[in-house]
Design a protein around this motif. Structure first.
Motif, PDB file in Angstrom:
ATOM      1  N   GLN A   1       0.809  -1.210   0.000  1.00 23.12           N
ATOM      2  CA  GLN A   1       0.000   0.000   0.000  1.00 23.12           C
ATOM      3  C   GLN A   1       0.846   1.264   0.000  1.00 23.12           C
ATOM      4  OE1 GLN A   1      -2.436  -0.932   3.484  1.00 23.12           O
ATOM      5  NE2 GLN A   1      -4.156  -1.345   2.112  1.00 23.12           N
ATOM      6  N   GLY A   2       2.162   1.114  -0.104  1.00 20.94           N
ATOM      7  CA  GLY A   2       3.059   2.259  -0.141  1.00 20.94           C
ATOM      8  C   GLY A   2       3.288   2.900   1.215  1.00 20.94           C
ATOM      9  N   GLU A   3       2.922   2.206   2.272  1.00 19.03           N
ATOM     10  CA  GLU A   3       3.093   2.717   3.632  1.00 19.03           C
ATOM     11  C   GLU A   3       4.413   2.182   4.191  1.00 19.03           C
ATOM     12  OE1 GLU A   3      -0.431   1.678   5.835  1.00 19.03           O
ATOM     13  OE2 GLU A   3      -1.723   2.835   4.500  1.00 19.03           O
ATOM     14  N   TYR A   4       5.512   2.757   3.704  1.00 23.19           N
ATOM     15  CA  TYR A   4       6.837   2.234   4.005  1.00 23.19           C
ATOM     16  C   TYR A   4       7.227   2.401   5.471  1.00 23.19           C
ATOM     17  CZ  TYR A   4       7.007   2.057  -1.040  1.00 23.19           C
ATOM     18  OH  TYR A   4       6.725   1.785  -2.352  1.00 23.19           O
ATOM     19  N   THR A   5       6.871   3.520   6.080  1.00 19.73           N
ATOM     20  CA  THR A   5       7.204   3.720   7.493  1.00 19.73           C
ATOM     21  C   THR A   5       6.510   2.677   8.354  1.00 19.73           C
ATOM     22  OG1 THR A   5       7.499   6.089   7.104  1.00 19.73           O
ATOM     23  CG2 THR A   5       7.160   5.395   9.386  1.00 19.73           C
ATOM     24  N   LYS A   6       5.256   2.403   8.039  1.00 21.75           N
ATOM     25  CA  LYS A   6       4.507   1.385   8.779  1.00 21.75           C
ATOM     26  C   LYS A   6       5.128   0.009   8.550  1.00 21.75           C
ATOM     27  CE  LYS A   6      -0.003   1.661   9.231  1.00 21.75           C
ATOM     28  NZ  LYS A   6      -1.449   1.598   8.950  1.00 21.75           N
ATOM     29  N   ALA A   7       5.509  -0.280   7.306  1.00 23.46           N
ATOM     30  CA  ALA A   7       6.142  -1.564   6.995  1.00 23.46           C
ATOM     31  C   ALA A   7       7.424  -1.739   7.800  1.00 23.46           C
ATOM     32  CB  ALA A   7       6.425  -1.667   5.500  1.00 23.46           C
ATOM     33  N   ILE A   8       8.210  -0.688   7.892  1.00 25.81           N
ATOM     34  CA  ILE A   8       9.454  -0.746   8.668  1.00 25.81           C
ATOM     35  C   ILE A   8       9.150  -1.005  10.140  1.00 25.81           C
ATOM     36  CG2 ILE A   8      11.413   0.644   9.487  1.00 25.81           C
ATOM     37  CD1 ILE A   8      11.351   1.988   6.638  1.00 25.81           C
ATOM     38  N   SER A   9       8.093  -0.372  10.641  1.00 26.47           N
ATOM     39  CA  SER A   9       7.750  -0.547  12.056  1.00 26.47           C
ATOM     40  C   SER A   9       7.318  -1.978  12.368  1.00 26.47           C
ATOM     41  CB  SER A   9       6.653   0.444  12.473  1.00 26.47           C
ATOM     42  OG  SER A   9       5.395   0.056  11.979  1.00 26.47           O
ATOM     43  N   TYR A  10       6.882  -2.712  11.371  1.00 28.55           N
ATOM     44  CA  TYR A  10       6.543  -4.132  11.553  1.00 28.55           C
ATOM     45  C   TYR A  10       7.766  -5.024  11.327  1.00 28.55           C
ATOM     46  CZ  TYR A  10       1.561  -2.864  11.242  1.00 28.55           C
ATOM     47  OH  TYR A  10       0.316  -2.331  11.446  1.00 28.55           O
ATOM     48  N   LEU A  11       8.572  -4.674  10.339  1.00 33.86           N
ATOM     49  CA  LEU A  11       9.712  -5.524   9.980  1.00 33.86           C
ATOM     50  C   LEU A  11      10.808  -5.522  11.040  1.00 33.86           C
ATOM     51  CD1 LEU A  11       9.986  -4.761   6.167  1.00 33.86           C
ATOM     52  CD2 LEU A  11       9.469  -6.980   7.211  1.00 33.86           C
ATOM     53  N   GLN A  12      11.062  -4.386  11.651  1.00 31.51           N
ATOM     54  CA  GLN A  12      12.146  -4.323  12.637  1.00 31.51           C
ATOM     55  C   GLN A  12      11.917  -5.275  13.815  1.00 31.51           C
ATOM     56  OE1 GLN A  12      12.346  -0.017  13.092  1.00 31.51           O
ATOM     57  NE2 GLN A  12      14.223   0.035  11.865  1.00 31.51           N
ATOM     58  N   PRO A  13      10.738  -5.272  14.461  1.00 33.64           N
ATOM     59  CA  PRO A  13      10.553  -6.228  15.556  1.00 33.64           C
ATOM     60  C   PRO A  13      10.484  -7.672  15.065  1.00 33.64           C
ATOM     61  CG  PRO A  13       8.573  -4.899  15.274  1.00 33.64           C
ATOM     62  CD  PRO A  13       9.619  -4.328  14.379  1.00 33.64           C
ATOM     63  N   ALA A  14       9.946  -7.885  13.864  1.00 40.71           N
ATOM     64  CA  ALA A  14       9.904  -9.248  13.318  1.00 40.71           C
ATOM     65  C   ALA A  14      11.320  -9.776  13.151  1.00 40.71           C
ATOM     66  CB  ALA A  14       9.161  -9.274  11.984  1.00 40.71           C
ATOM     67  N   LEU A  15      12.196  -8.935  12.613  1.00 38.84           N
ATOM     68  CA  LEU A  15      13.586  -9.338  12.404  1.00 38.84           C
ATOM     69  C   LEU A  15      14.281  -9.614  13.743  1.00 38.84           C
ATOM     70  CD1 LEU A  15      15.988  -9.839  10.578  1.00 38.84           C
ATOM     71  CD2 LEU A  15      16.447  -7.362  10.623  1.00 38.84           C
ATOM     72  N   GLU A  16      14.054  -8.759  14.716  1.00 36.62           N
ATOM     73  CA  GLU A  16      14.660  -8.968  16.034  1.00 36.62           C
ATOM     74  C   GLU A  16      14.249 -10.314  16.629  1.00 36.62           C
ATOM     75  OE1 GLU A  16      13.676  -5.593  18.460  1.00 36.62           O
ATOM     76  OE2 GLU A  16      14.646  -4.201  17.068  1.00 36.62           O
ATOM     77  N   ILE A  17      12.974 -10.631  16.528  1.00 39.93           N
ATOM     78  CA  ILE A  17      12.470 -11.911  17.053  1.00 39.93           C
ATOM     79  C   ILE A  17      13.111 -13.075  16.320  1.00 39.93           C
ATOM     80  CG2 ILE A  17      10.441 -13.409  17.219  1.00 39.93           C
ATOM     81  CD1 ILE A  17       8.790 -10.787  17.652  1.00 39.93           C
ATOM     82  N   LEU A  18      13.101 -13.010  14.993  1.00 36.48           N
ATOM     83  CA  LEU A  18      13.633 -14.118  14.196  1.00 36.48           C
ATOM     84  C   LEU A  18      15.133 -14.302  14.410  1.00 36.48           C
ATOM     85  CD1 LEU A  18      11.527 -13.585  10.955  1.00 36.48           C
ATOM     86  CD2 LEU A  18      11.235 -15.388  12.688  1.00 36.48           C
ATOM     87  N   GLN A  19      15.853 -13.210  14.572  1.00 32.14           N
ATOM     88  CA  GLN A  19      17.286 -13.323  14.855  1.00 32.14           C
ATOM     89  C   GLN A  19      17.512 -13.954  16.228  1.00 32.14           C
ATOM     90  OE1 GLN A  19      18.455  -9.218  14.190  1.00 32.14           O
ATOM     91  NE2 GLN A  19      19.324  -9.726  12.185  1.00 32.14           N
ATOM     92  N   ARG A  20      16.704 -13.545  17.195  1.00 29.53           N
ATOM     93  CA  ARG A  20      16.826 -14.106  18.546  1.00 29.53           C
ATOM     94  C   ARG A  20      16.536 -15.604  18.538  1.00 29.53           C
ATOM     95  NH1 ARG A  20      13.628 -10.579  21.304  1.00 29.53           N
ATOM     96  NH2 ARG A  20      11.831 -11.932  21.265  1.00 29.53           N
ATOM     97  N   LEU A  21      15.591 -16.012  17.699  1.00 30.57           N
ATOM     98  CA  LEU A  21      15.248 -17.434  17.581  1.00 30.57           C
ATOM     99  C   LEU A  21      16.206 -18.179  16.652  1.00 30.57           C
ATOM    100  CD1 LEU A  21      11.357 -17.170  17.240  1.00 30.57           C
ATOM    101  CD2 LEU A  21      12.663 -17.854  19.267  1.00 30.57           C
ATOM    102  N   GLN A  22      17.116 -17.460  16.026  1.00 32.46           N
ATOM    103  CA  GLN A  22      18.033 -18.012  15.032  1.00 32.46           C
ATOM    104  C   GLN A  22      17.268 -18.726  13.915  1.00 32.46           C
ATOM    105  OE1 GLN A  22      20.856 -20.332  17.324  1.00 32.46           O
ATOM    106  NE2 GLN A  22      21.921 -18.499  17.994  1.00 32.46           N
ATOM    107  N   SER A  23      16.182 -18.084  13.503  1.00 33.96           N
ATOM    108  CA  SER A  23      15.336 -18.628  12.443  1.00 33.96           C
ATOM    109  C   SER A  23      15.968 -18.388  11.078  1.00 33.96           C
ATOM    110  CB  SER A  23      13.960 -17.954  12.483  1.00 33.96           C
ATOM    111  OG  SER A  23      13.218 -18.272  11.326  1.00 33.96           O
ATOM    112  N   PRO A  24      15.862 -19.361  10.187  1.00 30.20           N
ATOM    113  CA  PRO A  24      16.364 -19.146   8.824  1.00 30.20           C
ATOM    114  C   PRO A  24      15.556 -18.073   8.078  1.00 30.20           C
ATOM    115  CG  PRO A  24      15.213 -21.250   8.994  1.00 30.20           C
ATOM    116  CD  PRO A  24      15.334 -20.709  10.381  1.00 30.20           C
ATOM    117  N   HIS A  25      14.374 -17.732   8.584  1.00 33.94           N
ATOM    118  CA  HIS A  25      13.545 -16.709   7.944  1.00 33.94           C
ATOM    119  C   HIS A  25      14.043 -15.293   8.229  1.00 33.94           C
ATOM    120  CE1 HIS A  25      10.754 -19.752   6.688  1.00 33.94           C
ATOM    121  NE2 HIS A  25      10.657 -20.185   7.934  1.00 33.94           N
ATOM    122  N   ALA A  26      14.962 -15.159   9.176  1.00 35.40           N
ATOM    123  CA  ALA A  26      15.504 -13.829   9.501  1.00 35.40           C
ATOM    124  C   ALA A  26      16.159 -13.197   8.281  1.00 35.40           C
ATOM    125  CB  ALA A  26      16.496 -13.932  10.659  1.00 35.40           C
TER     126      ALA A  26
END
Length: 137
Positions: free
Chosen positions: A98-123
């Motif tokens: 939807q072109g809402e890049y700031t909102k997308a970033i606000s979702y991606l940053q915590p998702a990435l932190e979680i996945l990195q903490r879990l050592q997920s291959p999806h990170a």
């Protein structure tokens, strides 16, 4: 989520993959009713996530966002961080579309932190998504 619950989700996915999306939605809604009746919040969160995915695939973005947000609220409350990360990634994907890049970033940053903490291959893929969105913002 237990193996039995995962198998049930896979059965519903078969309907969706065969193109019988309405039947898949009907089944997921039946499961939601059961989840609520027996107070199975973990399965409810996963079911809401799956419904969000189906509605997103159908192009019904607002409905998908509402379902993902319901799932996110539950996963945050019960501490299901893997489903939380997946839901955040989907919300980011829809915001980016939807072109809402700031909102997308606000979702991606915590998702990435979680996945990195879990050592997920999806990170790695979430990190690439974050890089792409940041370049486009």
């Amino acid at each position: 989520m237990s193996k039995a619950k995962r198998r049930r989700c896979n059965v519903w996915n078969i309907y969706a993959n065969k193109g019988d999306v309405d039947e898949a939605i009907a089944l997921y809604n039946q499961v939601l009713e059961i989840d609520e009746r027996i107070e199975d919040v973990e399965t409810k969160a996963a079911t809401l996530h799956q419904l969000g995915y189906i509605y997103a695939d159908k192009g019904e973005v607002e409905k998908a966002i509402a379902l993902f947000n319901q799932s996110l609220e539950i996963t945050q409350r019960i501490g299901d961080i893997l489903t939380q990360a997946n839901t955040l990634a989907w919300l980011a994907h829809l915001a980016e579309q939807q072109g809402e890049y700031t909102k997308a970033i606000s979702y991606l940053q915590p998702a990435l932190e979680i996945l990195q903490r879990l050592q997920s291959p999806h990170a790695e893929s979430v990190s690439a998504s974050l890089d792409r969105v940041m370049r486009n913002s």
